[in-house]
Design a protein around this motif. Structure first.
Motif, short mmCIF file in Angstrom:
data_model
loop_
_atom_site.label_atom_id
_atom_site.label_comp_id
_atom_site.label_asym_id
_atom_site.label_seq_id
_atom_site.Cartn_x
_atom_site.Cartn_y
_atom_site.Cartn_z
N ASP A 1 23.23 168.08 52.45
CA ASP A 1 23.77 166.84 51.94
C ASP A 1 22.78 166.09 51.11
O ASP A 1 23.55 165.13 50.33
N VAL A 2 21.63 166.15 51.08
CA VAL A 2 20.65 165.32 50.39
C VAL A 2 19.79 166.07 49.36
O VAL A 2 19.11 165.58 48.76
N ASP A 3 20.43 167.34 49.02
CA ASP A 3 19.57 168.18 48.12
C ASP A 3 19.68 167.62 46.51
O ASP A 3 18.67 167.82 45.92
N GLU A 4 20.76 166.91 46.19
CA GLU A 4 20.78 166.21 45.02
C GLU A 4 19.66 165.41 44.85
O GLU A 4 18.84 165.25 44.00
N GLN A 5 19.63 164.26 45.73
CA GLN A 5 18.56 163.37 45.86
C GLN A 5 17.11 164.04 45.87
O GLN A 5 16.31 163.40 45.05
N MET A 6 17.09 165.08 46.62
CA MET A 6 15.50 165.80 46.77
C MET A 6 15.43 166.45 45.28
O MET A 6 14.23 166.38 44.94
N ARG A 7 16.30 167.12 44.67
CA ARG A 7 15.98 167.53 43.39
C ARG A 7 15.68 166.47 42.38
O ARG A 7 14.70 166.83 41.69
N ALA A 8 16.41 165.57 42.39
CA ALA A 8 15.93 164.41 41.57
C ALA A 8 14.59 163.91 41.78
O ALA A 8 14.04 163.57 41.06
N SER A 9 14.16 163.49 43.01
CA SER A 9 12.76 162.97 43.31
C SER A 9 11.91 164.27 42.97
O SER A 9 10.67 163.83 42.38
N THR A 10 12.20 165.25 43.06
CA THR A 10 11.32 166.51 42.71
C THR A 10 11.14 166.51 41.18
O THR A 10 10.15 166.62 40.45
N ALA A 11 12.24 166.45 40.35
CA ALA A 11 12.26 166.33 39.12
C ALA A 11 11.38 165.19 38.42
O ALA A 11 10.74 165.49 37.50
N ARG A 12 11.53 164.14 39.10
CA ARG A 12 10.59 162.96 38.56
C ARG A 12 9.13 163.19 38.45
O ARG A 12 8.50 162.92 37.81
N ALA A 13 8.76 163.75 39.77
CA ALA A 13 7.66 164.31 39.63
C ALA A 13 6.95 165.31 38.78
O ALA A 13 6.09 165.13 38.09
N GLN A 14 7.94 166.32 38.55
CA GLN A 14 7.74 167.31 37.36
C GLN A 14 7.49 166.76 36.04
O GLN A 14 6.79 167.08 35.33
N GLN A 15 8.55 165.85 35.98
CA GLN A 15 8.48 165.18 34.48
C GLN A 15 7.01 164.35 34.30
O GLN A 15 6.53 164.29 33.05
N LEU A 16 6.54 163.86 35.38
CA LEU A 16 5.29 163.21 35.37
C LEU A 16 4.04 164.10 34.94
O LEU A 16 3.01 163.77 34.28
N VAL A 17 3.81 165.29 35.70
CA VAL A 17 2.89 166.20 35.69
C VAL A 17 2.94 167.40 35.04
O VAL A 17 2.17 168.22 34.68
N GLY A 18 4.27 167.92 34.86
CA GLY A 18 4.67 169.16 34.36
C GLY A 18 5.44 170.16 35.40
O GLY A 18 5.14 170.12 36.74
N GLU A 19 6.12 171.01 34.87
CA GLU A 19 6.98 171.71 35.75
C GLU A 19 6.40 172.93 36.49
O GLU A 19 6.90 173.22 37.47
N ASP A 20 5.15 173.41 35.99
CA ASP A 20 4.33 174.30 36.60
C ASP A 20 3.67 173.85 37.72
O ASP A 20 3.09 174.67 38.54
N LEU A 21 3.61 172.67 38.02
CA LEU A 21 2.83 172.05 39.11
C LEU A 21 3.49 171.57 40.26
O LEU A 21 4.44 171.38 40.25
N GLY A 22 2.80 171.48 41.43
CA GLY A 22 3.60 170.97 42.80
C GLY A 22 2.74 169.78 43.31
O GLY A 22 2.53 168.98 42.87
N THR A 23 2.84 170.07 44.68
CA THR A 23 2.27 168.94 45.42
C THR A 23 0.75 169.25 45.76
O THR A 23 0.22 170.54 46.06
N PRO A 24 -0.16 168.06 45.97
CA PRO A 24 0.27 166.86 45.88
C PRO A 24 0.20 166.43 44.44
O PRO A 24 -0.55 166.71 43.54
N THR A 25 1.06 165.53 44.01
CA THR A 25 1.07 164.95 42.75
C THR A 25 1.02 163.28 43.03
O THR A 25 1.85 162.69 43.87
#
Length: 208
Positions: free
Chosen positions: A132-156
């Motif tokens: 149900d909330v996967d779209e929102q979760m993908r969006a927040s994850t994409a925001r973080a990746q846009q900030l630091v790079g797609e090859d990185l994860g948590t913590p950001t």
């Protein structure tokens, strides 16, 4: 301890975390320690490792970890979506304490217990098994990746608009050490030429 009233302006700090990630938990506890001693505006956002690693070729143990990580991250996302960022600020520590400090990996019991502790509706636990909330979760994850790079994860971490991955810590800096690490990370991240500082991990993780 520093006089909070003397700190101006107040740094805005956003931590992108996955509730299943032990390194994100240690980093978040460090930031909470900083917030105890210094005036910072600390908030949490969801960065799902399950989303980050969804299509990657992983070792079996890490694939299993990521497959199980969907549930807690979905519940955290639902808490933000339905009840605002303040709800996540309460729920994430309640989950993290159980999952990491207490070593309870039974998410079917951990999630309802954490929701009950912080006074959030019990039906949020149902979100763990659906999309149900996967779209929102993908969006927040994409925001973080846009900030630091797609090859990185948590913590950001984002401090006053400057984003960086980490710091990855094996234990929680306390007191003045926590402030020194914060100031050092903030200084390095503020240098446009800086990209990486790393060494091999040798110590076992400590959540105390």
């Amino acid at each position: 301890m520093e006089d909070k009233s003397s700190q101006a302006p107040t740094p805005e700090v956003t931590a992108y975390v996955d509730p299943s990630c032990p390194f994100a938990w240690i980093t978040s506890r460090w930031l909470m320690e900083v917030a105890r001693m210094r005036s910072i505006a600390l908030r949490f956002e969801v960065m799902s490792l399950a989303v980050v690693n969804e299509h990657r070729d992983l070792e079996p143990w890490y694939r299993e970890f990521n497959d199980r990580a969907w549930g807690p991250a979905r519940v955290c996302t639902a808490a933000v979506t339905r009840h605002g960022s303040a709800a996540l600020a309460r729920l994430y520590p309640a989950l993290g304490r159980r999952i990491h400090d207490e070593g309870d990996k039974d998410f079917d019991t951990v999630i309802p217990a954490a929701l009950d502790e912080v006074g959030l509706p019990a039906d949020l636990a149902e979100v763990a098994r659906g999309s149900d909330v996967d779209e929102q979760m993908r969006a927040s994850t994409a925001r973080a990746q846009q900030l630091v790079g797609e090859d990185l994860g948590t913590p950001t971490i984002v401090v006053d608009g400057v984003a960086f991955f980490g710091p990855v810590l094996s234990s929680i800096p306390r007191g003045e050490d926590a402030l020194r690490v914060f100031d050092g990370a903030r200084l390095l991240a503020g240098c446009p030429a800086f990209s990486e500082l790393k060494r091999a991990r040798t110590d076992a993780l400590s959540f105390t």
